[in-house]
Design an enzyme around this catalytic site. Structure first.
Site, PDB file in Angstrom:
ATOM      1  CB  ILE A   1      -5.538  -7.149  19.372  1.00 37.04           C
ATOM      2  CG1 ILE A   1      -6.602  -6.041  19.429  1.00 37.04           C
ATOM      3  CG2 ILE A   1      -6.161  -8.478  18.983  1.00 37.04           C
ATOM      4  CD1 ILE A   1      -7.680  -6.247  20.451  1.00 37.04           C
ATOM      5  CG  ASP A   2      -3.979 -12.508  21.182  1.00 40.43           C
ATOM      6  OD1 ASP A   2      -4.632 -12.154  20.171  1.00 40.43           O
ATOM      7  OD2 ASP A   2      -4.176 -13.594  21.771  1.00 40.43           O
ATOM      8  CB  THR A   3      -1.673  -9.216  16.168  1.00 35.69           C
ATOM      9  OG1 THR A   3      -1.043  -7.991  16.556  1.00 35.69           O
ATOM     10  CG2 THR A   3      -3.173  -8.994  16.001  1.00 35.69           C
TER      11      THR A   3
ATOM     12  CG  ASN B   1      -6.584  -5.614   9.206  1.00 39.33           C
ATOM     13  OD1 ASN B   1      -6.630  -5.374  10.407  1.00 39.33           O
ATOM     14  ND2 ASN B   1      -5.754  -6.523   8.689  1.00 39.33           N
ATOM     15  CG  HIS B   2      -3.646  -1.705   4.599  1.00 38.04           C
ATOM     16  ND1 HIS B   2      -4.936  -1.623   4.114  1.00 38.04           N
ATOM     17  CD2 HIS B   2      -3.064  -0.507   4.313  1.00 38.04           C
ATOM     18  CE1 HIS B   2      -5.121  -0.453   3.543  1.00 38.04           C
ATOM     19  NE2 HIS B   2      -4.000   0.250   3.659  1.00 38.04           N
ATOM     20  CB  ILE B   3      -0.925  -0.863  10.106  1.00 35.73           C
ATOM     21  CG1 ILE B   3      -0.487  -2.193  10.732  1.00 35.73           C
ATOM     22  CG2 ILE B   3      -2.314  -0.454  10.560  1.00 35.73           C
ATOM     23  CD1 ILE B   3      -0.357  -2.119  12.245  1.00 35.73           C
TER      24      ILE B   3
ATOM     25  CE1 TYR C   1      -1.054   1.703  14.330  1.00 36.92           C
ATOM     26  CE2 TYR C   1      -1.569   2.614  16.499  1.00 36.92           C
ATOM     27  CZ  TYR C   1      -1.829   1.706  15.479  1.00 36.92           C
ATOM     28  OH  TYR C   1      -2.870   0.814  15.612  1.00 36.92           O
ATOM     29  CB  SER C   2      -0.945   8.357  17.760  1.00 34.37           C
ATOM     30  OG  SER C   2      -2.081   8.914  18.383  1.00 34.37           O
TER      31      SER C   2
ATOM     32  CG  MET D   1      -2.010  -1.062   1.127  1.00 36.73           C
ATOM     33  SD  MET D   1      -3.187  -0.745  -0.216  1.00 36.73           S
ATOM     34  CE  MET D   1      -4.274  -2.172  -0.015  1.00 36.73           C
TER      35      MET D   1
END
Length: 292
Positions: free
Chosen positions: A218-220, A119-121, A183-184, A93
């Protein structure tokens, strides 16, 4: 007074979170059967888990991420789980032309689209801001501008199907903490853009829903690797998170707060006791473990 705040505010936050979290509509897996869904960032983490849930619900899937080998394995698993169809497009992206490539693939394959899950980052460091403006620009391209570009390209099909846009955001886009400035910034941008776009849809009577997903820790694999050494918080399960995201999109909810008690409490404190919230946030960090 301090003890009262620590006990009463989280309880009130939990009550409010549960109120907004529970919609009167009943979710049924049949709602996804045969639906055409794009999931970005689908090679791992929450995106991968969403793909598996959607496959079990017999949706048509178009998955995208950077790593082709991982995408191939996810697609194979989706077909085993019962997906009506599953295919992928690999790419970054960071390339401003890639969002349109993905949407064109959906149009050529299905002739339409029912749900767009963004959903991508991009990778960002978890540390003090080091003045790297170039990194901020790159992250804005991946985490924000590509979301806008994909939405713009997909909107004609979504208008036709009266479909849904699901945007994965974060508590970092509602109230900031330390060590995540670039990121924020991208997550605040998502909130501003898609909340404004929702208004315009309502004014123009465009029947396309926008669900903004405000997620906590989240536990990713990526999240745990990045921050587990530095925060005193237990992550929530990615499998359940992925399912709640899908439910919220299908039920056309305005926002999802997950985990509801944690996110709800923080949002309430942000509005009524922001200084206390800031202090609480900082107290959850092991600052000695953060490298400058």
């Amino acid at each position: 007074m301090g003890l009262l705040l620590k006990v009463f505010i989280p309880l009130l936050g939990l009550a409010l979170a549960l109120y907004f979290y529970s919609a009167p509509e009943n979710f049924s897996e049949e709602m996804l059967r045969g639906k055409r869904v794009i999931v970005t960032g689908a090679s791992s983490g929450i995106g991968e888990q969403m793909a598996y849930h959607l496959a079990r619900m017999e949706a048509h899937l178009l998955l995208t991420a950077r790593t082709e080998a991982k995408l191939q394995k996810v697609v194979e698993r989706c077909l085993e789980l019962g997906a009506a169809s599953a295919r992928y497009v690999s790419g970054s992206m960071e390339d401003p032309t890639f969002p349109e490539v993905v949407v064109r693939e959906a149009e050529n394959t299905w002739g339409g689209l029912d749900m767009l899950i963004l959903n991508h980052i991009g990778y960002s460091y978890f540390s003090y801001f080091n003045g790297d403006v170039g990194h901020v620009r790159k992250l804005l391209e991946i985490n924000f501008l590509s979301y806008v570009a994909m939405t713009t390209s997909a909107l004609p099909m979504l208008k036709e199907s009266e479909g849904s846009i699901v945007v994965l955001s974060s508590m970092a886009g509602k109230t900031s903490g330390p060590f995540t400035a670039p990121y924020s910034a991208t997550k605040f941008a998502l909130d501003g853009f898609f909340s404004s776009l929702r208004h315009e849809f309502n004014i123009d009577k465009v029947n396309v829903s926008i669900t903004l997903c405000i997620l906590g820790y989240i536990d990713t694999e990526n999240a745990v690797r990045a921050v587990s050494h530095a925060i005193r918080v237990t992550p929530a399960p990615k499998e359940e998170c992925a399912l709640e995201i899908i439910k919220s999109g299908v039920l056309r909810r305005r926002e999802l707060h997950y985990p509801p008690w944690a996110v709800g409490s923080m949002l309430l404190l942000r509005d009524i006791a922001p200084d206390f919230l800031d202090s609480l946030i900082r107290s959850n960090y092991k600052v000695e473990n953060i490298r400058r």
